[in-house]
Scaffold this active site. Structure first.
Site, PDB file in Angstrom:
ATOM      1  N   LYS A   1       0.838  -1.194   0.000  1.00  0.00           N
ATOM      2  CA  LYS A   1       0.000   0.000   0.000  1.00  0.00           C
ATOM      3  C   LYS A   1       0.880   1.255   0.000  1.00  0.00           C
ATOM      4  CE  LYS A   1      -3.644   2.144   2.744  1.00  0.00           C
ATOM      5  NZ  LYS A   1      -4.600   1.999   3.827  1.00  0.00           N
TER       6      LYS A   1
ATOM      7  N   GLU B   1      10.492  -4.921   4.326  1.00  0.00           N
ATOM      8  CA  GLU B   1      10.493  -6.352   3.954  1.00  0.00           C
ATOM      9  C   GLU B   1      10.153  -6.503   2.470  1.00  0.00           C
ATOM     10  OE1 GLU B   1       8.923  -5.120   6.616  1.00  0.00           O
ATOM     11  OE2 GLU B   1       8.867  -6.569   8.276  1.00  0.00           O
TER      12      GLU B   1
ATOM     13  N   GLY C   1      -5.030  -2.078   4.890  1.00  0.00           N
ATOM     14  CA  GLY C   1      -4.237  -3.231   4.438  1.00  0.00           C
ATOM     15  C   GLY C   1      -4.943  -4.557   4.678  1.00  0.00           C
ATOM     16  N   ARG C   2      -5.403  -4.758   5.901  1.00  0.00           N
ATOM     17  CA  ARG C   2      -6.006  -6.060   6.242  1.00  0.00           C
ATOM     18  C   ARG C   2      -7.412  -6.227   5.679  1.00  0.00           C
ATOM     19  NH1 ARG C   2      -4.942  -2.782  10.195  1.00  0.00           N
ATOM     20  NH2 ARG C   2      -6.518  -1.991  11.629  1.00  0.00           N
TER      21      ARG C   2
ATOM     22  N   GLU D   1      -5.185  -7.041  14.935  1.00  0.00           N
ATOM     23  CA  GLU D   1      -4.627  -5.756  14.499  1.00  0.00           C
ATOM     24  C   GLU D   1      -5.724  -4.689  14.532  1.00  0.00           C
ATOM     25  OE1 GLU D   1      -2.244  -5.964  10.921  1.00  0.00           O
ATOM     26  OE2 GLU D   1      -2.056  -3.806  10.828  1.00  0.00           O
TER      27      GLU D   1
ATOM     28  N   HIS E   1      -6.015 -33.115  17.547  1.00  0.00           N
ATOM     29  CA  HIS E   1      -4.942 -33.944  18.095  1.00  0.00           C
ATOM     30  C   HIS E   1      -3.852 -33.090  18.717  1.00  0.00           C
ATOM     31  CE1 HIS E   1      -6.609 -37.558  16.105  1.00  0.00           C
ATOM     32  NE2 HIS E   1      -7.123 -36.618  15.331  1.00  0.00           N
TER      33      HIS E   1
ATOM     34  N   LYS F   1       7.846  -1.053  12.362  1.00  0.00           N
ATOM     35  CA  LYS F   1       8.528  -0.651  11.127  1.00  0.00           C
ATOM     36  C   LYS F   1       9.624   0.376  11.441  1.00  0.00           C
ATOM     37  CE  LYS F   1       4.606  -1.433   7.970  1.00  0.00           C
ATOM     38  NZ  LYS F   1       3.813  -0.971   6.862  1.00  0.00           N
TER      39      LYS F   1
HETATM   40  C1  G6Q Z   1      -2.689  -3.933   7.686  1.00  0.00           C
HETATM   41  C2  G6Q Z   1      -1.482  -3.333   8.202  1.00  0.00           C
HETATM   42  C3  G6Q Z   1      -0.202  -4.027   7.829  1.00  0.00           C
HETATM   43  C4  G6Q Z   1       0.244  -3.755   6.389  1.00  0.00           C
HETATM   44  C5  G6Q Z   1       1.674  -4.235   6.205  1.00  0.00           C
HETATM   45  C6  G6Q Z   1       2.178  -3.976   4.810  1.00  0.00           C
HETATM   46  O1  G6Q Z   1      -3.788  -3.507   7.883  1.00  0.00           O
HETATM   47  O2  G6Q Z   1      -1.442  -1.993   7.939  1.00  0.00           O
HETATM   48  O3  G6Q Z   1      -0.263  -5.410   8.021  1.00  0.00           O
HETATM   49  O4  G6Q Z   1      -0.614  -4.350   5.487  1.00  0.00           O
HETATM   50  O5  G6Q Z   1       2.495  -3.621   7.135  1.00  0.00           O
HETATM   51  O6  G6Q Z   1       2.098  -2.627   4.481  1.00  0.00           O
HETATM   52  P1  G6Q Z   1       2.243  -2.156   2.998  1.00  0.00           P
HETATM   53  O7  G6Q Z   1       1.135  -2.738   2.218  1.00  0.00           O
HETATM   54  O8  G6Q Z   1       2.196  -0.651   3.046  1.00  0.00           O
HETATM   55  O9  G6Q Z   1       3.573  -2.669   2.522  1.00  0.00           O
END
Ligand code: G6Q
Length: 550
Positions: free
Chosen positions: A210, A216, A270-271, A356, A387, A515
Site C-alpha cells: 500500500k 520487507e 491493508g487487512r 490488528e 490432536h 517498522k
Molecule cells: C494492515 C497493516 C499491515 C500492512 C503491512 C504492509 O492492515 O497496515 O499489516 O498491510 O504492514 O504494508 P504495505 O502494504 O504498506 O507494505
C-alpha cells in the site's frame, strides 16, 4: 464526534450484562437444550447457502436481549451507516473505511469528500480483469515469449495474508499449469526457497505494498528483481514485474513502470484489501469470474449486515457473543477451526484481521480503556487440531469459545473422508456443550469392565466440565461466493466489536512502531554506530550478534 459520549462499561446495558452473567454462569447449556426443544431454531440465522448456529452458547432470551441493548447503547446501527456512507470513521488517520465499496457490484455511488469512489474502483477492476485474463490466456507473455505460469506475490501483512489465504482456499479453481507463491518474510530464506523453484522466463512478480515503503517487501522485491535481471537483462522487468500500491511515486522510483501499476486507495485498510488490486493474484489464479463471485459473496454479506435487524444480523450476533465472553466471563481467547483443508490459512488471516483491528487500549474519546478489548485468536484446520490443542479446549481450567466452519460438501468427496470429517466436528461441538459428569464417566468405565478401584482412580480424569460454547458456521461448499461471505462476515464482526469497545478498528500504530524500530537498529548492527542509547539487554544482544556474525 464518532466516540460514545459515555464509557461503555459505565452504561446501564453493561451493568445489566455484568449482573446477568453472574447468574447465567450457573446454568448448564445441556439443561437449556432439554428445556427448550426449539433452541437451535431460535438461535440460528440462515443466509443463502449459509447457516450460523449459535445455539450452543451460554445465553438465554434475557441475555440475548441485554446484549442487543448493549449494541443499541453503542449505536451500532448508526455507525454501520456511517461506514457505508463513506464517513471518515478512521479518525486517527482521517480516512473513510470503504472495503465495502470494492465489492459494491450494484455500483450505487459512495462519496468521499463529495466524490463518488465507484468510477475509480470500476476502472481498476476492469484493469484487473483484462490483465488477469491476458496472463491466464498467455496473451501477456514473459520477455522471451513464454507463458507466465509462476505467479509470485511479494507483500507482507495485509498485502499478503488475505491473498495467500484466498488462493489456498480456492486452489481447486486454478489451472493445472499455474503455481502461486508468496514471499513475505524479510528472512532471506523466504526469497531463496521460492526463487530456487522458479524459472525466470515463466515468472511474474506482483509487488504488493500500500505504502511502497515497507522494508520487507522492498528488500524482497529488490532481490527478486536482481535475480530476474541477472537472468534476462534489465529490459525484461516490464514483462515480469507489476505493482499494486497507493503510491505511484515510490513505485516509479523502485523501477516499475506506473503503466504496470494497479492502484488502490487510502480508504482501503491493508487487512481489508484482498478485494482490491491486492487480490490481483487471486484473480490470476482462479480467473476473474471467480474473483467477481468472491466479491459478490462479500457484497451479499454487506447487504445483510447493512440491513438485518440486530437479532438476525450474523456479524452483530457473533460480535455480541464474543463480547459476552470477553468482557463478562473474563475469557481471553477465541479459537477458529475450519473443518476444511483449503481454509488452512484462515486462522492466520483472522489473527491479523481481528487482533490488528481491535488490539487497542485508547478509545475514540482519546482515553485509556479500562476494559478488555481483543481476545487472542488462534486456530487451525480440523481434524488436525483435535490432536493438539483440543486437550485444552475440552479440559483446560477455563473455556475457549470456538467457531467451527464446515462445508457440507467437499471439493474432494473421496470414499468416506468427508462424512468422517463432518462426524468429527459435530461430535466436538456436542461434547464441548454437554461435557461428561464424573458420574457419567464412572458409569462408562464400569460398562467397559473396569474395577471399582480403577473407576475411582480414573473417573475425574475422564470427566469433562462441558458448558463450553461454540458457533457452527455451515456452508454448502467453500466456493468463491462462500469464501467472500465468510471473510466479510468476520470483517464486520470485528467492526461491531470495535464499535462496542469504542475504538478505532482501522489504524495500526503498533505495527507502524515495529517498522520504525527496526530501521533505527539496522545501522547499529551494520556498522560502528554508537549503541549506548539502548538498555543493557538490547546492547548486549547487539554486541553478541555482531561478534557471532564476524
Ligand atoms: C494492515 C497493516 C499491515 C500492512 C503491512 C504492509 O492492515 O497496515 O499489516 O498491510 O504492514 O504494508 P504495505 O502494504 O504498506 O507494505
Amino acid at each position: 464526534m464518532f466516540g460514545l459520549n459515555k464509557e461503555i462499561n459505565k452504561t446501564r446495558a453493561w451493568k445489566h450484562l455484568e449482573k446477568y452473567a453472574s447468574k447465567i454462569r450457573k446454568v448448564e447449556m445441556r439443561d437449556m437444550f432439554e428445556k427448550d426443544p426449539k433452541r437451535a431454531e431460535k438461535y440460528s440465522i440462515n443466509l443463502e447457502n449459509m447457516l450460523v448456529d449459535f445455539s450452543k452458547n451460554r445465553i438465554d432470551e434475557k441475555a440475548f436481549i441485554y446484549l442487543q441493548a448493549l449494541a443499541k447503547q453503542a449505536k451500532v446501527q448508526k455507525k454501520i451507516e456511517q461506514m457505508f456512507s463513506g464517513e471518515k470513521i478512521n479518525i486517527t488517520e482521517n480516512r473513510a473505511v470503504l472495503h465495502i465499496a470494492l465489492r459494491n457490484l450494484d455500483n450505487t455511488p459512495i462519496y468521499v469528500d463529495g466524490k463518488d469512489v465507484m468510477p475509480e474502483i470500476n476502472r481498476v477492476l476492469a484493469k484487473i480483469k483484462d490483465f488477469s485474463e491476458d496472463v491466464r490466456l498467455g496473451k501477456f507473455k514473459g520477455y522471451t515469449g513464454k507463458k507466465l505460469t509462476n505467479i509470485v506475490n511479494i507483500g507482507i501483512g495485509g498485502s499478503d495474508l488475505g491473498p495467500k489465504m484466498a488462493v489456498e482456499a480456492l486452489q481447486r479453481y486454478m489451472p493445472k499449469d499455474m503455481k502461486c507463491y508468496f514471499i513475505s518474510n524479510i528472512d532471506g530464506t523466504a526469497c531463496a526457497e521460492v526463487l530456487n523453484k522458479l524459472d525466470p522466463e515463466t515468472t511474474l512478480f506482483i509487488v504488493c505494498s500500500k505504502t511502497f515503503t515497507t522494508i520487507e517487501t522492498l528488500t524482497n522485491a529488490k532481490t527478486c528483481r536482481k535475480w530476474l535481471v541477472d537472468a534476462l537483462g534489465e529490459h525484461a522487468t516490464s514483462k515480469h514485474f507489476v505493482a499494486v500500491s497507493t503510491n505511484p511515486k515510490e513505485v516509479a522510483s523502485f523501477g516499475i513502470d506506473v503503466e504496470n501499476m494497479f492502484e488502490f486507495w487510502d480508504f482501503v485498510g491493508g487487512r481489508y484489501s484482498m478485494w482490491s488490486a491486492i487480490g490481483l493474484i487471486i484473480a490470476i489464479a482462479v480467473g476473474y469470474d471467480n474473483f467477481e463471485k468472491m466479491l459478490a459473496g462479500a457484497n451479499e454479506m454487506d447487504k445483510h449486515f447493512h440491513s438485518a435487524p440486530l437479532d438476525k444480523n450474523i456479524p452483530v450476533v457473533l460480535a455480541l457473543l464474543s463480547i459476552w465472553y470477553n468482557n463478562f466471563f473474563g475469557i481471553r481467547n477465541h479459537v477458529v477451526v475450519p473443518y476444511d483443508q483449503y481454509l488452512t490459512y484462515l486462522p492466520a488471516y483472522l489473527q491479523q484481521q481481528i487482533m490488528e483491528s481491535n488490539g487497542k487500549n485508547v478509545d475514540l474519546n482519546n482515553e485509556f480503556i479500562k476494559y478488555q478489548t481483543s481476545p487472542v485468536i488462534f486456530g487451525g484446520a480440523g481434524t488436525d487440531v483435535q490432536h493438539s490443542f483440543f486437550q485444552m479446549i475440552h479440559q483446560g481450567t477455563s473455556f475457549v469459545p470456538c467457531d467451527f466452519i464446515i462445508p457440507a460438501i467437499s471439493h474432494n468427496e473421496i470414499g468416506e473422508h468427508h462424512e468422517i470429517l463432518l462426524a468429527n466436528i459435530l461430535a466436538q461441538s456436542e461434547a464441548l456443550m454437554k461435557g461428561k459428569t464424573v458420574k457419567e464417566a464412572a458409569e462408562e468405565l464400569k460398562a467397559a469392565g473396569k474395577s471399582s478401584e480403577e473407576i475411582k482412580k480414573l473417573k475425574k480424569y475422564k470427566s469433562f466440565k462441558g458448558n463450553r460454547p461454540s458457533n457452527t458456521i455451515i456452508f454448502k461448499k467453500i466456493d468463491p461466493h462462500a469464501l467472500g461471505m465468510l471473510v466479510a462476515m468476520y470483517e464486520h464482526k470485528t467492526f461491531v466489536e470495535g464499535i462496542i469497545w469504542n475504538i478505532n478498528s482501522f489504524d495500526q500504530m503498533g505495527v507502524e512502531l515495529g517498522k520504525q524500530m527496526a530501521l533505527r537498529i539496522l545501522p547499529e548492527l551494520q556498522g560502528n554506530k554508537d549503541i549506548a542509547n539502548h538498555d543493557s539487554s538490547t546492547k548486549a544482544l547487539i554486541e553478541i550478534i555482531k561478534r557471532l556474525r564476524k
